[in-house]
Design an enzyme around this catalytic site. Structure first.
Site, PDB file in Angstrom:
ATOM      1  N   GLU A   5     -22.091 -12.448  60.403  1.00 47.64           N
ATOM      2  CA  GLU A   5     -21.222 -12.868  59.140  1.00 47.64           C
ATOM      3  C   GLU A   5     -20.368 -13.449  59.225  1.00 47.64           C
ATOM      4  OE1 GLU A   5     -22.490  -9.458  56.108  1.00 47.64           O
ATOM      5  OE2 GLU A   5     -20.195  -9.446  57.317  1.00 47.64           O
TER       6      GLU A   5
ATOM      7  N   HIS B 278     -17.772  -4.268  60.402  1.00 46.29           N
ATOM      8  CA  HIS B 278     -17.472  -5.623  59.174  1.00 46.29           C
ATOM      9  C   HIS B 278     -15.813  -6.174  59.880  1.00 46.29           C
ATOM     10  CE1 HIS B 278     -17.090  -7.386  55.377  1.00 46.29           C
ATOM     11  NE2 HIS B 278     -18.706  -7.863  55.309  1.00 46.29           N
TER      12      HIS B 278
HETATM   13  P1  PGA Z   1     -20.597 -11.603  50.415  1.00 46.41           P
HETATM   14  O1  PGA Z   1     -20.220 -10.649  51.128  1.00 46.41           O
HETATM   15  O2  PGA Z   1     -22.073 -11.613  50.369  1.00 46.41           O
HETATM   16  O3  PGA Z   1     -19.753 -11.280  48.901  1.00 46.41           O
HETATM   17  O4  PGA Z   1     -20.061 -12.628  50.775  1.00 46.41           O
HETATM   18  C1  PGA Z   1     -21.020 -10.039  52.181  1.00 46.41           C
HETATM   19  C2  PGA Z   1     -20.651  -9.237  53.429  1.00 46.41           C
HETATM   20  O5  PGA Z   1     -19.288  -9.281  53.339  1.00 46.41           O
HETATM   21  O6  PGA Z   1     -21.472  -8.046  53.362  1.00 46.41           O
END
Ligand code: PGA
Length: 234
Positions: free
Chosen positions: A155, A97
């Site tokens: 992401e 992540h």
């Molecule tokens: P968020 O986070 O939905 O708060 O943007 C997603 C993530 O970091 O997996």
């Protein structure tokens, strides 16, 4: 269309009693048997809650995931949790992540070692990437190991926790790029400011097969709205 995967990433939130309350409410309101025909729902709490929530598990259709795992197998690594230790508690593990890359200096090489640990222990990694360079780094390793299932979560950095999601079209283009590198059967999900308003638009895209939901998963009713809307509209 293959089955969607919708994962709740709670990050460093919820005590055990809050986690239990969330799951109890989820159990009361979500029609999981129905939802599970189209969607695999995965809850990713902190390590401390995995076994507590397992005990509350009311349906074999709900899955759990961890948010990280050690790159080491076992031994004197204070504070680490191994893939072997997670094996009975989780089916998925979020890896790489951007918050781990940013705050804990995690590198592509670390992620690769963690993927290896997961695969040895039959855990499915959900590998987070913010650009295709990170996918290529993973791909160079992936050819050397067995083709055990791996999920890629796209992401983009600007979208995480900002309230500014990427556009579904952009996300779809990146998802296609991931499949071109790792093979078309690779499951690609989108994460970054997903909420009940935009969730359906993402999964309607051809190459996006699920979502990683952070902030909006902390509130159980919001999370239920996301999965029930998707189930209804798709
Ligand atoms: P968020 O986070 O939905 O708060 O943007 C997603 C993530 O970091 O997996």
């Amino acid at each position: 269309m293959s089955k969607l995967l919708i994962a709740a990433n709670w990050k460093m939130n919820k005590t055990n009693s809050e986690a239990k309350r969330w799951l109890t409410e989820f159990k009361a309101f979500a029609n999981l048997e129905e939802i599970n025909k189209k969607i695999d729902v995965v809850i990713c709490p902190g390590f401390h809650s995995l076994s507590v929530l397992q005990l509350l598990l009311f349906s074999s259709t709900l899955r759990f995931g961890a948010q990280d795992v050690s790159k080491f197998e076992s031994g004197a690594y204070t504070g680490e949790v191994s893939a072997k230790q997670l094996a009975g508690l989780a089916k998925y593990v979020i890896l790489g992540h951007s918050e781990r890359r940013k705050y804990f200096g995690e590198t592509n090489d670390d992620v690769i070692e963690k993927i290896n640990q997961c695969q040895k222990n039959f855990l499915t990694p959900i590998v987070c990437i913010s650009d295709l360079e990170q996918v290529r780094a993973t791909a160079s390793y992936q050819t050397e190991v067995n083709n055990h299932q791996m999920v890629i979560a796209y992401e983009p950095l600007f979208a995480i926790g900002s309230g500014q999601a990427d556009t579904p079209e952009n996300a779809d283009e990146t998802a296609l790029g991931v499949k071109e590198i790792l093979g078309e059967n690779t499951k690609v999900i989108y994460g970054g400011s997903v909420d009940e308003e935009n969730a359906v638009e993402f999964v309607k895209e051809r190459n996006i097969e699920g979502l990683l939901v952070g902030t909006a998963s902390l509130d159980v009713q919001q999370f239920i709205k996301i999965i029930t809307r998707i189930n209804f509209e798709l």
